[in-house]
Design a protein around this motif. Structure first.
Motif: not given
Length: 606
Positions: A523-533, A535-545, A564-571
């Motif tokens: 739809g309109r004005a939807v944002t999809i991104r697999d990375n955080n640009g 920007h690193y965060i001091a957090r255990r297990g953090y991945k930028n992408t 990042a990390g979203a997995k959307i199922g069929d339908g």
């Protein structure tokens, strides 16, 4: 006593088995998966009742009705959910609902646990969902005739729907008409072998490594005319098998080899119809009726064949939208109404021998030619090239720079892989900024429209950036609407299976891997991104992408954000302004921030 000299003389209705007073008739399934009667001579008393109920033997006396000409209607159920779940326009459901409401019984075909088909009758409206929709297989009608006879004799209201040969057998079995019985048949192209269908499902289960748990022919999520079979597997995977790629559908429509031998000389075509009402798909509806009765959602053809049928049809009009249509408008797209199935185009005997010893997939590849497998003719290639030229004229107008972009990126740029003669090309509209690194790659296996506009004079810019080593792969037709921003960073992959696209002002930022299944709508004005640009965060297990996967036929509504990390199922349906950062189960609707499941087992059509 029933004595078959050839298989063409038996339609498999099983009425002879129901009528036999000594139970001397059993049924044996042949190598093709069709059943035929066998008479136990030790039990047979030669009463000839089996001959008296045979619809083929008695066809001349059965083909009669009290209307001089069938009245034809285009019709749809007013309830959109029922129409969506039906094979065509939902008219069987409308007829059944009226019977249930009167406390009556409804009979028809249902799938068994192993996807055979059998007759079923009840007075419980909850059973309608299993009766609804065509099964396209020979159904086992053992017990049908006795059950209907006992109910109508007891004064119960009954509505029964079956193939023309089965309903003719019912007429013969009952010997007379009953005012409390409505007989419904359908325009039948041919009765398919249960064995072939089971082998097809076995082939799919091997291919997907999981058991089939849901099957629906002519699913409408991709449109009624796609003739899509929707198959769900126990492991959560879903297959939308459309008419051009589905070996079962193509084999049924193009070879005729799946059908019963009697179908090649069907005695139940033409007029007068034996039933009170005949149902069918109204193919050609887009030219016969307006959008209100079409919309690629399925439209029923209703043929009223008797005075009793006319009265019953009048009683359901409050639940449907309909209009009378001329008979001649029906026949062109429904030749099976009057014409038997043509003999098979392949060696039938060898086909079934091969099916016994090989997988369905191997046999299908040997005997069935799908449109997708056929080589493209020179004439078609020329037509595709002319189509490209016309499309470029449409999007470029008098803009020489836009003309040049379309010529350059389709014919001269080594980073863009297209084949115009196969209808694989990029169509670039005005006000598109396209930046491709010398070591980037754009692979196009369909028509990719970049900057497609709803308002022709809009100057809203569309931006595409593909960096060093990055790839954008598009497997089929797809649209990146105007005002959108697509950035594919170094060595990243944005893979689109095609059929669908974005709406205005969408943003897609791919830093590693984003995958769109087939038919994803954005739809309109939807944002999809697999990375955080970065920007690193001091957090255990953090991945930028982290990869983003969006399953086939998912719908991302206005203003939602997929990170990042979203997995959307069929339908699945992602509600407006929802934020998705993790897994969304298939066929659910989610909403909110963070997104939460608000509905399950949803399905939709664009």
């Amino acid at each position: 006593m029933i004595n078959l000299s050839s298989k063409e003389q038996c339609c498999g209705c099983k009425a002879c088995g129901d009528v036999c007073p000594k139970k001397a008739i059993s049924f044996k399934t042949d190598i093709e998966g069709f059943w035929y009667p066998e008479v136990d001579q030790n039990l047979c008393i030669d009463c000839k009742l089996c001959e008296k109920v045979c619809p083929i033997i008695n066809i001349d006396s059965l083909k009669k009705n009290d209307l001089p000409q069938s009245e034809c209607h285009a019709a749809i159920h007013k309830n959109i959910e029922i129409r969506f779940d039906s094979t065509s326009g939902g008219l069987f459901s409308a007829l059944a609902e009226a019977t249930y409401k009167a406390g009556g019984y409804v009979g028809g075909a249902i799938f068994t646990e192993d996807y055979g088909v059998k007759f079923f009758i009840s007075n419980n409206k909850k059973d309608l969902s299993t009766l609804r929709s065509s099964k396209y297989l020979q159904s086992d009608t053992e017990g049908l005739y006795i059950a209907v006879r006992d109910l109508v004799k007891a004064g119960e209201r009954v509505l029964v729907c079956g193939s023309p040969c089965q309903m003719a057998a019912l007429r013969a079995f009952l010997k007379k008409d009953y005012e409390n019985l409505i007989i419904v048949d359908f325009i039948c192209r041919g009765t398919n072998s249960p064995k072939v269908f089971r082998k097809y499902l076995d082939y799919l289960e091997d291919r997907f490594g999981s058991k089939v748990v849901y099957y629906k022919a002519k699913n409408k999520e991709l449109g009624w005319r796609q003739l899509t079979s929707k198959i769900r597997f126990a492991n959560g995977q879903t297959l939308y098998d459309t008419r051009d790629i589905n070996y079962f559908t193509v084999g049924y429509l193009n070879t005729g080899v799946y059908s019963r031998p009697s179908c090649y000389d069907c005695k139940f075509k033409d007029f007068p119809r034996i039933s009170d009402i005949t149902l069918a798909d109204l193919w050609g509806a887009e030219k016969i009726v307006g959008k209100d009765l079409d919309g690629d959602m399925g439209t029923s053809l209703v043929m009223v064949n008797s005075q009793k049928g006319m009265k019953y049809f009048e009683s359901i009009k409050a639940s449907i939208n309909e209009q009378i249509i001329p008979f001649k408008s029906v026949l062109a797209k429904n030749p099976a109404l009057v014409k038997p199935l043509n003999p098979p185009l392949v060696d039938r005997e060898q086909f079934y021998k091969d099916l016994d010893s090989s997988s369905f997939g191997a046999v299908a590849k040997k005997y069935i030619s799908r449109p997708i497998d056929s080589p493209i003719s020179s004439k078609r290639k020329l037509k595709n090239i002319l189509g490209f030229v016309k499309a470029v004229i449409r999007v470029s107008g008098f803009s020489l720079s836009t003309w040049w972009k379309n010529i350059y990126y389709n014919l001269l740029c080594s980073r863009v892989h297209t084949t115009i003669s196969l209808k694989h090309y990029v169509l670039i509209s005005k006000h598109v900024v396209l930046e491709l690194h010398p070591k980037s790659c754009l692979k196009v296996n369909g028509i990719l429209k970049i900057g497609e506009k709803k308002f022709a004079n809009s100057k809203l810019e569309t931006r595409v950036l593909i960096e060093d080593g990055a790839t954008w792969q598009v497997d089929d037709d797809w649209v990146l609407f105007y005002g959108s921003d697509l950035e594919i960073f170094k060595n990243a992959l944005f893979h689109v299976e095609g059929i669908g696209g974005t709406n205005i002002n969408s943003t897609i930022i791919c830093g590693e891997h984003i995958h769109f299944g087939r038919g994803v709508m954005i739809g309109r004005a939807v944002t999809i991104r697999d990375n955080n640009g970065n920007h690193y965060i001091a957090r255990r297990g953090y991945k930028n992408t982290r990869p983003v996967h969006i399953g086939q036929h998912a719908w991302l509504c206005e203003g939602c954000t997929i990170i990042a990390g979203a997995k959307i199922g069929d339908g699945a349906i992602i509600g407006a302004k929802a934020l998705v950062a993790s897994a969304v189960p298939a066929f659910t609707m989610v909403a909110g921030n963070p997104a939460q499941v608000v509905d399950e087992d949803v399905y939709w059509k664009y």
